[in-house]
Design a protein around this motif. Structure first.
Motif, PDB file in Angstrom:
ATOM      1  N   PRO A 591       0.835  -1.205   0.000  1.00 21.57           N
ATOM      2  CA  PRO A 591       0.000   0.000   0.000  1.00 21.57           C
ATOM      3  C   PRO A 591       0.865   1.249   0.000  1.00 21.57           C
ATOM      4  O   PRO A 591       1.932   1.289   0.616  1.00 21.57           O
ATOM      5  CB  PRO A 591      -0.816  -0.129   1.295  1.00 21.57           C
ATOM      6  CG  PRO A 591       0.004  -1.015   2.170  1.00 21.57           C
ATOM      7  CD  PRO A 591       0.718  -1.962   1.253  1.00 21.57           C
ATOM      8  N   ASN A 595      -4.812   4.530   0.170  1.00 21.01           N
ATOM      9  CA  ASN A 595      -5.463   3.337  -0.394  1.00 21.01           C
ATOM     10  C   ASN A 595      -6.806   3.166   0.309  1.00 21.01           C
ATOM     11  O   ASN A 595      -6.889   2.627   1.419  1.00 21.01           O
ATOM     12  CB  ASN A 595      -4.596   2.099  -0.179  1.00 21.01           C
ATOM     13  CG  ASN A 595      -3.267   2.169  -0.927  1.00 21.01           C
ATOM     14  OD1 ASN A 595      -2.342   1.457  -0.619  1.00 21.01           O
ATOM     15  ND2 ASN A 595      -3.163   3.048  -1.908  1.00 21.01           N
ATOM     16  N   HIS A 616     -10.837  -2.556  -0.324  1.00 20.56           N
ATOM     17  CA  HIS A 616      -9.506  -2.145  -0.764  1.00 20.56           C
ATOM     18  C   HIS A 616      -8.987  -3.047  -1.868  1.00 20.56           C
ATOM     19  O   HIS A 616      -8.385  -2.582  -2.833  1.00 20.56           O
ATOM     20  CB  HIS A 616      -8.524  -2.190   0.414  1.00 20.56           C
ATOM     21  CG  HIS A 616      -8.809  -1.187   1.480  1.00 20.56           C
ATOM     22  ND1 HIS A 616      -8.667  -1.470   2.820  1.00 20.56           N
ATOM     23  CD2 HIS A 616      -9.225   0.100   1.416  1.00 20.56           C
ATOM     24  CE1 HIS A 616      -8.977  -0.401   3.534  1.00 20.56           C
ATOM     25  NE2 HIS A 616      -9.324   0.562   2.710  1.00 20.56           N
ATOM     26  N   LEU A 665      -7.483   2.639  -5.607  1.00 20.94           N
ATOM     27  CA  LEU A 665      -6.780   3.828  -5.166  1.00 20.94           C
ATOM     28  C   LEU A 665      -7.799   4.958  -5.064  1.00 20.94           C
ATOM     29  O   LEU A 665      -8.882   4.866  -5.645  1.00 20.94           O
ATOM     30  CB  LEU A 665      -5.677   4.208  -6.157  1.00 20.94           C
ATOM     31  CG  LEU A 665      -4.611   3.157  -6.448  1.00 20.94           C
ATOM     32  CD1 LEU A 665      -3.571   3.713  -7.412  1.00 20.94           C
ATOM     33  CD2 LEU A 665      -3.944   2.674  -5.170  1.00 20.94           C
ATOM     34  N   ILE A 688       0.176   2.759  -5.173  1.00 17.34           N
ATOM     35  CA  ILE A 688       0.408   1.384  -4.724  1.00 17.34           C
ATOM     36  C   ILE A 688       1.674   0.891  -5.414  1.00 17.34           C
ATOM     37  O   ILE A 688       2.074   1.431  -6.450  1.00 17.34           O
ATOM     38  CB  ILE A 688      -0.797   0.475  -5.062  1.00 17.34           C
ATOM     39  CG1 ILE A 688      -0.790  -0.802  -4.211  1.00 17.34           C
ATOM     40  CG2 ILE A 688      -0.831   0.135  -6.551  1.00 17.34           C
ATOM     41  CD1 ILE A 688      -2.101  -1.595  -4.311  1.00 17.34           C
TER      42      ILE A 688
END
Length: 748
Positions: A591, A595, A616, A665, A688
Motif C-alpha cells: 500500500p 489506499n 480495498h 486507489l 500502490i
C-alpha cells in the motif's frame, strides 16, 4: 535563448533508440482502416439494422454509438506470445443504440476482422453477467445528446414559465439551450435510472463561463423522462433552499411569500476560478526564474518499437494498448525475461458525493460512462511531463473515422530523488567512513492525463530499476461544488461567496492480472501476529509478548481490506517456483498513499453497480468473460447491473490458479478553500507498489553501473572513487549574464 534550444544543446531530446518487439501487439487498437470497414459493414442494408446517421438521428432511431477494440481473450493470447500459437483473431466492438425497435435498447455487437464476404454480426453478450448480455434497456442506457434533446422541450417550457422567478432570485433564466436570452447553463447528474424501468433527469443550473463548476445555483429541476415518447415526459418537481416543490404553483406560492430569497447570492463572475496567474496575490521572490527540470542528460536509456507500442527498459519489457473506454493499458509485463503481470489496467474511476440537494446527494459518477480514454489529450512538455519526454499519439474510432489526440502519452526516465541503495562503513578518519557505496535510483514513467468533465486525472505507471512497479493517480480540476448554506458545513466548507465544497470520494479501480513466471499463482497472506512465549535464558521474564509470522494462502475468491496497523502482507506467489534459497517466488502488494474504498456501502445510487469500489482489494480466478470490473453503462442500473462484480465471487479456488487482483486507489476529498481555483495534485494523490518478494535471489542492484564506490585511505585520508565507467556527463549551458570567474559557456 529559447528553452528548447537550451535543451537540445544537452542532447536530451534525442529519440528513444529503436527495438523490435518479439511478437505483434495483439492488444493494440484496431486500425483506422479496420474501423472504417466495420462502419461500412454494419451500415450495409444487408445487415438489416436500419441505421441512421448519428448526426441526424433522434431517440427513436437506430444508430451506431461507438466502435472500439474488443480485447483479445487471454486464453487466445498466451499460446501466441509464449510459443508457436497462431496470431489471435481480432474483433471490433460495436455499440448500437436501437431506439427504433419495438423494444428500444442499447445492444453491443462483435465483428471479426478483417471484414470478409462471410463476416457475421454477433451479439457481444459473454462479457456481461447481469442476465441480459450486452443489452441495456432504453431507460438505463447512456444519456447522450439525443436523449438530452428529447427532454429539452419540456425543460424549456417549465423554465420559461418560471423565468420571472429565476430572474428575480438569480438574475438569470433558461429559455432553452439555443435561445439567445438564456444566460444559465445546465448539467444532469447520474444515475438517471435505478434499473432501466424508468428514467429521471435532475437538472442543476449554474452561471456560464470557463469555471462554471464553481458557480452553482441553488435550483434544481427534476423531470420524468421515461421512454422514447417525449410527449409523455413530465415535471417531477423543483428543489431550492433544501425544499421540494412538486408543481410550478407550489414554487410560485413560496416565491410570492418571499421564501426563496438566497442568503448567499452567487457571483456571476467566475474569473476568480481560472487557472491563470493572479497578480493581486503578488509575486514570490525569484519566481520569475524557470523552476528546476528533470532532464535525461545522459541520453535515453529505454528503447521503443513505436509501431507495436513495445518498450524495453533496464530489464523491463512490456506492451501498451489503448481503448476509448479505459485509456492506457499494459500487457505482458516482464522483468529480465520473466512475466510478472499479464495485464495492468485502470477499470473504473468512480466518485460519490454527499449533500442535501439533488446534485450532491444523488450523484455517483462512473467515468468510463463518459468514454474515459477519449478524454486523454495533449500533454504540456516541461509541465505535465519533463522536457525531452517521448510523446506518443493516441487514436480511437469516432463515427466513420478515427480521432487522433497528439502527444497524449509520455514516456520519460526520471531520477527517483533518493539512492536505490546506500551504506557506509564507519571509521575514525576525517571522512567518517572507510568505504561508502551509493547506487542511483531511476524510474521509467508512462503517463496520461484524462480530463473527464471537471477533473484532470493523472495516471503514472513507474517501472523501477529494482524490479518494482508503482501505480499512482492524482486528481486536479474544479470541484463539483454546491450552493452554500451556513448550516450545512457537514458536507463541506464555504470556499467562495456563494459556493460550498462538496464532500465526495474518488475511487479508482485497477486490474492486476499477475502471472508470476506463469499463470499458476496463489495469494499468500502473511499475518504479523503477537504470541506469548518464554525464553529459558531469561526465565525471570516469564511469559511475554513476541511477534511472529503466520503464513497461509487465500483459499477462495474474496473482497478484503488492508489489515489494521499494516500487519498483513499480501503477495502473489508461485508455489512451484522457488529462488536459490528454496523460497516461493512472488511479488508483494505494497500500500502507498491513500489506499481507500468507497465510504457509502448501501446507497440506493450505488447499491449494486459499484461493488468493485467497496473494498480495498479483491482476488478472483481468471475467466475470459470477467475481463472488466464494470460495464461502461452500469451507472444507471444500480438495482439491476448489466455486469455485476459481486457475481465474480462464487467460491472458486484461488490457490494454484490463474488469479487476478483488483485494487482501489483514491481519496476521501475533504474539500477546502485551497481547492480554489482547482484541487492541487500535491495532496490529491493515491498510489500502490508491486515489489519483488523473493522473486530474485538477491536485490536487483548489483548489476547497475550508475553507482559510486568510495574508499577512504585510513593513513592519508584521501578518497578514491570508482565510477564503473559511468562518468558525469558533459553538458553545455549558456548563462544569460556573465558571472565573475565563469565564462559564458561552462561545462558541468
Amino acid at each position: 535563448m529559447n528553452l528548447k534550444d537550451d535543451v537540445k544543446l544537452c542532447h536530451i531530446t534525442d529519440d528513444a533508440p529503436t527495438t523490435k518487439a518479439p511478437k505483434d501487439n495483439v492488444w493494440a487498437q484496431i486500425s483506422p482502416e479496420e474501423s472504417k470497414s466495420v462502419w461500412d459493414f454494419v451500415h450495409d442494408p444487408a445487415r438489416g439494422l436500419n441505421l441512421t446517421d448519428p448526426a441526424t438521428a433522434t431517440v427513436t432511431d437506430n444508430y451506431v454509438y461507438f466502435i472500439d477494440t474488443l480485447p483479445v481473450n487471454k486464453t487466445a493470447a498466451l499460446p501466441y506470445i509464449d510459443g508457436g500459437g497462431a496470431l489471435p483473431i481480432k474483433y471490433a466492438r460495436v455499440v448500437i443504440f436501437e431506439g427504433g425497435k419495438e423494444e428500444p435498447v442499447s445492444q453491443e455487437y462483435m465483428v471479426k476482422l478483417p471484414i470478409a464476404a462471410d463476416s457475421q454480426l454477433e451479439k457481444l453478450d459473454y462479457l456481461f453477467n447481469g442476465g441480459l448480455g450486452g443489452k441495456v434497456p432504453y431507460n438505463g442506457r447512456e444519456f447522450d445528446g439525443k436523449r438530452t434533446a428529447a427532454s429539452e422541450p419540456l425543460l424549456k417550457s417549465v423554465m420559461t414559465n418560471i423565468s420571472d422567478i429565476t430572474i428575480e432570485i438569480f438574475g438569470g433564466a433558461y429559455y432553452g439551450s439555443s435561445d439567445n436570452r438564456t444566460n444559465l447553463t445546465t448539467t444532469t447528474n447520474t444515475p438517471i435510472s435505478f434499473d432501466g424501468s424508468s428514467a429521471f433527469r435532475s437538472v442543476m443550473f449554474r452561471y456560464p463561463g470557463l469555471a462554471t463548476y464553481m458557480v452553482p445555483l441553488d435550483f434544481y429541476t427534476i423531470l420524468n423522462v421515461t421512454g422514447t415518447d417525449a410527449s409523455l415526459y413530465s415535471l417531477k418537481g423543483f428543489v431550492t433552499k433544501s425544499r421540494f416543490f412538486p408543481t410550478i404553483g407550489e414554487l410560485r406560492a413560496a416565491f410570492d411569500a418571499g421564501e426563496l430569497e438566497q442568503e448567499f447570492p452567487q457571483t456571476r463572475d467566475n474569473t476568480w476560478a481560472y487557472v491563470n496567474h493572479k497578480p493581486e496575490m503578488g509575486q514570490r521572490d525569484l519566481e520569475d526564474r524557470l523552476a528546476p527540470q528533470s532532464l535525461e542528460i545522459g541520453g535515453k536509456r529505454y528503447k521503443l518499437d513505436a509501431k507495436q507500442q513495445y518498450v524495453e527498459y533496464m530489464g523491463w519489457t512490456f506492451y501498451m494498448s489503448f481503448t476509448r473506454t479505459l485509456g492506457l493499458m499494459f500487457y505482458d509485463i516482464k522483468f529480465k525475461g520473466e512475466r510478472v503481470l499479464y495485464e495492468l489496467s485502470m477499470q473504473e474511476a468512480a466518485a460519490q458525493y454527499g449533500g442535501n440537494q439533488p446534485k450532491a446527494a444523488g450523484t455517483i459518477y462512473h467515468d468510463t460512462y463518459y468514454a474515459f480514454g477519449t478524454n486523454s489529450a495533449t500533454l504540456v512538455e516541461g509541465f505535465d511531463c519533463p522536457f525531452g519526454s517521448t510523446l506518443l499519439n493516441i487514436s480511437f474510432p469516432e463515427g466513420n473515422g478515427t480521432e487522433v489526440h497528439p502527444d497524449s502519452i509520455c514516456l520519460f526516465e526520471a531520477d527517483s530523488g533518493f539512492p536505490l541503495a546506500r551504506h557506509r562503513t564507519g571509521s575514525s578518519n576525517e571522512w567518517g567512513f572507510s568505504q561508502l557505496g551509493s547506487v542511483k535510483s531511476s524510474t521509467l514513467n508512462a503517463r496520461t492525463i484524462a480530463t473527464v468533465g471537471n477533473y484532470d486525472y493523472m495516471f503514472t505507471y513507474g517501472f523501477n530499476v529494482d524490479g518494482s512497479i508503482e501505480v499512482e493517480v492524482r486528481a486536479s480540476g474544479y470541484l463539483q461544488s454546491s450552493a452554500y448554506y451556513k448550516d450545512q458545513g457537514k458536507w463541506g466548507p464555504r470556499i467562495y461567496q456563494g459556493t460550498q465544497g462538496s464532500l465526495h470520494d474518488h475511487i479508482v479501480t485497477f486490474k492486476a492480472d499477475f502471472d508470476i513466471v506463469n499463470s499458476k499463482n496463489s495469494l499468500q497472506v502473511t499475518d504479523l501476529i503477537v504470541a506469548n512465549q518464554t525464553q529459558p535464558w531469561f526465565e525471570e521474564l516469564g511469559v511475554f509478548e513476541q511477534m511472529e509470522l503466520n503464513i497461509t494462502n487465500m483459499d477462495t475468491e474474496a473482497q478484503f481490506n488492508w489489515a489494521a496497523n499494516g500487519q498483513s502482507m499480501y503477495c502473489v506467489v508461485n508455489n512451484d517456483e522457488t529462488n536459490a534459497w528454496g523460497v516461493k517466488r512472488g511479488y508483494r502488494i505494497v500500500p502507498g498513499k491513500s489506499n481507500i474504498h468507497l465510504s457509502v456501502l448501501n446507497s440506493p445510487f450505488s447499491r449494486g453497480q459499484t461493488e468493485f469500489s467497496k473494498s480495498h482489494l479483491a482476488v478472483t480466478k481468471h475467466h475470459d468473460e470477467e475481463t472488466y470490473a464494470n460495464s461502461w453503462q452500469n451507472i444507471n442500473l444500480a438495482n439491476k447491473p448489466q455486469h455485476d462484480f459481486a457475481k465474480f465471487f462464487d467460491g472458486e479456488s484461488v490457490d494454484d490458479e490463474d488469479i487476478v487482483v483488483w485494487f482501489n486507489l483514491g481519496m476521501h476529498h475533504f474539500t477546502r478553500s485551497e481547492d480554489v481555483p482547482v484541487t492541487l495534485y500535491t495532496e490529491a494523490v493515491s498510489s500502490i507498489m508491486f515489489a519483488p518478494q523473493n522473486f530474485n535471489d538477491r536485490a536487483q542492484e548489483g548489476d547497475l553501473l550508475n553507482r559510486r564506490w568510495i574508499v577512504a585511505n585510513s593513513t592519508s585520508g584521501e578518497l578514491s572513487y570508482e565510477d564503473y565507467g559511468v562518468a558525469l556527463p558533459t553538458c553545455k549551458v549558456q548563462l544569460d549574464e556573465p558571472v565573475e570567474g565563469i565564462l559564458p559557456w561552462v561545462t558541468i
